[in-house]
Design a protein around this motif. Structure first.
Motif, PDB file in Angstrom:
ATOM      1  N   ILE A 215       0.775  -1.147   0.160  1.00  0.00           N
ATOM      2  CA  ILE A 215       0.017  -0.006   0.008  1.00  0.00           C
ATOM      3  C   ILE A 215       0.773   1.227  -0.081  1.00  0.00           C
ATOM      4  N   GLN A 216       0.842   1.918  -0.933  1.00  0.00           N
ATOM      5  CA  GLN A 216       1.821   3.015  -1.187  1.00  0.00           C
ATOM      6  C   GLN A 216       1.135   4.130  -1.620  1.00  0.00           C
ATOM      7  N   SER A 217       1.807   5.234  -1.745  1.00  0.00           N
ATOM      8  CA  SER A 217       1.040   6.721  -2.310  1.00  0.00           C
ATOM      9  C   SER A 217       2.200   7.783  -2.495  1.00  0.00           C
ATOM     10  N   PHE A 218       2.468   7.768  -3.885  1.00  0.00           N
ATOM     11  CA  PHE A 218       3.442   8.717  -4.252  1.00  0.00           C
ATOM     12  C   PHE A 218       3.101   9.606  -5.506  1.00  0.00           C
ATOM     13  N   ASP A 219       1.706   9.635  -5.242  1.00  0.00           N
ATOM     14  CA  ASP A 219       1.371  10.640  -6.637  1.00  0.00           C
ATOM     15  C   ASP A 219       0.756  11.929  -5.978  1.00  0.00           C
ATOM     16  N   ALA A 220       1.385  12.458  -5.008  1.00  0.00           N
ATOM     17  CA  ALA A 220       0.953  13.652  -4.417  1.00  0.00           C
ATOM     18  C   ALA A 220       1.637  14.937  -4.808  1.00  0.00           C
ATOM     19  N   LYS A 221       1.013  16.186  -4.767  1.00  0.00           N
ATOM     20  CA  LYS A 221       1.444  17.199  -5.281  1.00  0.00           C
ATOM     21  C   LYS A 221       2.929  17.462  -4.840  1.00  0.00           C
ATOM     22  N   TYR A 222       3.431  17.068  -3.754  1.00  0.00           N
ATOM     23  CA  TYR A 222       4.832  17.341  -3.259  1.00  0.00           C
ATOM     24  C   TYR A 222       5.572  16.280  -4.251  1.00  0.00           C
ATOM     25  N   ASP A 223       5.159  14.945  -4.570  1.00  0.00           N
ATOM     26  CA  ASP A 223       5.854  14.327  -5.549  1.00  0.00           C
ATOM     27  C   ASP A 223       6.177  14.839  -6.984  1.00  0.00           C
ATOM     28  N   ILE A 224       5.066  15.514  -7.390  1.00  0.00           N
ATOM     29  CA  ILE A 224       5.142  16.065  -8.879  1.00  0.00           C
ATOM     30  C   ILE A 224       6.216  17.099  -8.557  1.00  0.00           C
ATOM     31  N   GLY A 225       6.172  17.990  -7.639  1.00  0.00           N
ATOM     32  CA  GLY A 225       6.985  18.797  -7.756  1.00  0.00           C
ATOM     33  C   GLY A 225       8.650  18.745  -7.241  1.00  0.00           C
ATOM     34  N   ARG A 226       8.731  17.429  -6.447  1.00  0.00           N
ATOM     35  CA  ARG A 226       9.880  17.097  -6.094  1.00  0.00           C
ATOM     36  C   ARG A 226      10.836  16.408  -7.601  1.00  0.00           C
ATOM     37  N   ALA A 227       9.819  15.824  -8.310  1.00  0.00           N
ATOM     38  CA  ALA A 227      10.452  15.565  -9.432  1.00  0.00           C
ATOM     39  C   ALA A 227      11.247  16.445 -10.366  1.00  0.00           C
ATOM     40  N   GLN A 228      10.909  17.535 -10.154  1.00  0.00           N
ATOM     41  CA  GLN A 228      11.058  18.682 -11.043  1.00  0.00           C
ATOM     42  C   GLN A 228      12.455  19.591 -10.411  1.00  0.00           C
ATOM     43  N   VAL A 229      12.939  19.393  -9.166  1.00  0.00           N
ATOM     44  CA  VAL A 229      13.982  20.089  -8.741  1.00  0.00           C
ATOM     45  C   VAL A 229      15.221  19.121  -8.259  1.00  0.00           C
ATOM     46  N   GLN A 230      16.253  19.673  -7.792  1.00  0.00           N
ATOM     47  CA  GLN A 230      17.220  18.776  -7.595  1.00  0.00           C
ATOM     48  C   GLN A 230      17.288  18.301  -6.169  1.00  0.00           C
ATOM     49  N   THR A 373      -0.103  19.006   0.775  1.00  0.00           N
ATOM     50  CA  THR A 373       0.598  18.499  -0.570  1.00  0.00           C
ATOM     51  C   THR A 373       1.304  17.144  -0.418  1.00  0.00           C
ATOM     52  N   LEU A 374       1.342  16.571   0.571  1.00  0.00           N
ATOM     53  CA  LEU A 374       1.712  15.061   1.012  1.00  0.00           C
ATOM     54  C   LEU A 374       0.874  14.290   0.530  1.00  0.00           C
ATOM     55  N   SER A 375      -0.646  14.467   0.118  1.00  0.00           N
ATOM     56  CA  SER A 375      -1.519  13.742   0.039  1.00  0.00           C
ATOM     57  C   SER A 375      -1.624  13.093  -1.659  1.00  0.00           C
ATOM     58  N   GLY A 376      -1.806  11.915  -1.860  1.00  0.00           N
ATOM     59  CA  GLY A 376      -2.089  11.377  -3.057  1.00  0.00           C
ATOM     60  C   GLY A 376      -3.550  11.223  -3.498  1.00  0.00           C
ATOM     61  N   THR A 377      -3.975  10.420  -4.594  1.00  0.00           N
ATOM     62  CA  THR A 377      -5.207  10.246  -4.895  1.00  0.00           C
ATOM     63  C   THR A 377      -5.502   8.793  -5.248  1.00  0.00           C
ATOM     64  N   ASN A 378      -4.524   8.057  -5.933  1.00  0.00           N
ATOM     65  CA  ASN A 378      -4.690   6.532  -6.272  1.00  0.00           C
ATOM     66  C   ASN A 378      -5.096   5.646  -5.161  1.00  0.00           C
ATOM     67  N   VAL A 379      -4.277   5.867  -3.989  1.00  0.00           N
ATOM     68  CA  VAL A 379      -4.300   4.897  -3.011  1.00  0.00           C
ATOM     69  C   VAL A 379      -5.864   4.724  -2.369  1.00  0.00           C
ATOM     70  N   TYR A 380      -6.698   5.961  -2.496  1.00  0.00           N
ATOM     71  CA  TYR A 380      -8.252   5.711  -1.982  1.00  0.00           C
ATOM     72  C   TYR A 380      -8.988   4.855  -2.979  1.00  0.00           C
ATOM     73  N   THR A 381      -8.816   4.613  -4.124  1.00  0.00           N
ATOM     74  CA  THR A 381      -9.661   4.091  -4.983  1.00  0.00           C
ATOM     75  C   THR A 381      -8.924   2.834  -5.605  1.00  0.00           C
ATOM     76  N   ASP A 382      -7.724   2.496  -5.632  1.00  0.00           N
ATOM     77  CA  ASP A 382      -7.230   1.467  -6.395  1.00  0.00           C
ATOM     78  C   ASP A 382      -7.723   0.206  -6.004  1.00  0.00           C
ATOM     79  N   THR A 383      -8.291  -0.560  -7.031  1.00  0.00           N
ATOM     80  CA  THR A 383      -9.114  -1.710  -6.701  1.00  0.00           C
ATOM     81  C   THR A 383      -7.983  -2.970  -6.165  1.00  0.00           C
ATOM     82  N   LYS A 384      -6.680  -2.956  -6.373  1.00  0.00           N
ATOM     83  CA  LYS A 384      -6.034  -3.992  -5.739  1.00  0.00           C
ATOM     84  C   LYS A 384      -5.745  -4.042  -4.395  1.00  0.00           C
ATOM     85  N   TRP A 385      -6.162  -2.623  -3.594  1.00  0.00           N
ATOM     86  CA  TRP A 385      -6.134  -2.498  -2.119  1.00  0.00           C
ATOM     87  C   TRP A 385      -7.555  -2.518  -1.709  1.00  0.00           C
TER      88      TRP A 385
END
Length: 391
Positions: A215-230, A373-385
């Motif tokens: 059970i993982q959550s890495f699609d948050a606004k934070y993750d989108i931003g973190r991928a764009q900076v060093q 910004t640390l909250s994702g979306t997929n984890v709440y609806t993904d069928t596998k969980w």
């Protein structure tokens, strides 16, 4: 036509008429009986087409992993999913692991304390989100379980929670193993995952831990931003000014006019430092005169809020903070009096009488905005969980 032929045709017609809607066993087009799994779970469990638990995408900047030797497999995580949602794991078939750790609330509970078979939990149910990526490998608020594997079967054996305690004439874990062995769908699932139908506590622990770690959550606004900076110290281009201010306060030490949250809640996992002691919250839910000094763990700060910005439940082990602002205000001014187990990082400057960060209301709201910004979306609806028993 002979009488024997007429009788044969009659019998054949009778058999056809008896194979209709009144039959309790579904007969697929290929003429074979459907498996027990199909009857119980429908399309939710398909052993020929498993969900991907083992090879999910993980951001390159996520480096923590407490999996150790219990490497996730799709087969065992699938078994773990069924166990996690199965109310048969309680003595009266009313409570599952998922009763207190609900997908809708980032696998926590929005109730202050959770209802069990013989009462309520002693502390607020901890969110299980991103458990795999915690630096602290011990579990429960008081860290009494050395591993996630060890944690998984303790609620089952808790007299108040799921009831297989062996106390006051209650059945114990060995009775549960017999109970599960009598369920045909577990015979299929254990055979599939382990090559035989033997059910043991170790296998329960192994498969439940694999599902929980998946059970993982890495699609948050934070993750989108973190991928764009060093690194985290740079402003995130997708953040508002308020969110970037909150991030700066989060990462900046108190002696440099920041909040210093990062010292205990390490980025980018935002899990708790294993060396942390008590955070200054010592209450006991429902008993204003009692104290609880041994709470030294916390869940990740990820998905405290859901994707709509609503808290996934009260905060702290005693559910004493009902808003994020209240939680931040607690850290803004901590009284160290009488707390022999308070973390040294919260004792403040000279005299060690307690922390005083002098955060303004704007600072507090900026910190709240960043934590959202640390909250994702997929984890709440993904069928596998999701609950496989729901058709």
């Amino acid at each position: 036509m002979t009488i024997n032929k007429l009788l044969g045709i009659t019998v054949f017609l009778i058999l056809i008429s008896c194979s209709g809607d009144d039959n309790n066993v579904d007969v697929p087009d290929d003429g074979t009986e459907s498996s027990v799994l199909q009857q119980i779970f429908g399309d939710n469990i398909d052993l020929s087409n498993l969900y991907n638990y083992a090879n999910q995408d993980i951001p390159v900047y996520i480096t923590k992993d407490n999996t150790d030797t219990n490497v996730i497999t799709d087969a065992k995580a699938t078994l773990g999913r069924v166990l996690f949602y199965d109310k048969n794991l309680s003595v009266d078939n009313t409570i599952a692991c998922a009763s207190c750790h609900q997908q809708a609330f980032a696998f926590g509970d929005n109730a202050n304390v959770s209802t069990g078979v013989n009462g309520v939990t002693g502390r607020h149910s901890m969110r299980l989100i991103n458990s795999r990526f915690a630096r602290e490998t011990r579990f429960f608020w008081d860290e009494r379980a050395n591993t996630l594997e060890e944690q998984t079967t303790q609620p089952i054996q808790d007299h108040a929670e799921m009831g297989f305690s062996g106390q006051d004439g209650a059945p114990d874990l060995s009775d549960l193993l017999v109970k599960l062995a009598d369920l045909e769908y577990y015979q299929e699932l254990f055979e599939f995952a382990y090559g035989n139908t033997t059910i043991t506590e170790e296998r329960l622990q192994e498969s439940l831990a694999q599902f929980i770690r998946s059970i993982q959550s890495f699609d948050a606004k934070y993750d989108i931003g973190r991928a764009q900076v060093q690194n985290d110290n740079q402003p995130f281009p997708n953040f508002t000014d308020q969110e970037n201010l909150g991030k700066t306060l989060f990462f900046t030490p108190p002696n440099q006019n920041g909040a210093g949250c990062i010292t205990c809640h390490g980025a980018p996992e935002f899990d708790i430092d294993p060396m942390s002691l008590n955070n200054g919250v010592i209450g006991v839910f429902g008993d204003p005169t009692a104290t609880d000094l041994i709470v030294t763990r916390a869940p990740t700060l990820r998905d405290i809020f859901n994707y709509q910005g609503v808290l996934n439940g009260a905060l702290m082990h005693d559910a004493s903070a009902v808003t994020m602002v209240a939680a931040i205000e607690h850290y803004n001014e901590i009284d160290a009096t009488g707390n022999t187990n308070l973390d040294n990082r919260l004792r403040g400057g000279p005299g060690a009488n307690g922390q005083n960060l002098n955060l303004t209301q704007a600072d507090i709201l900026a910190l709240e905005a960043f934590i959202k910004t640390l909250s994702g979306t997929n984890v709440y609806t993904d069928t596998k969980w999701s609950d496989p028993f729901v058709n």
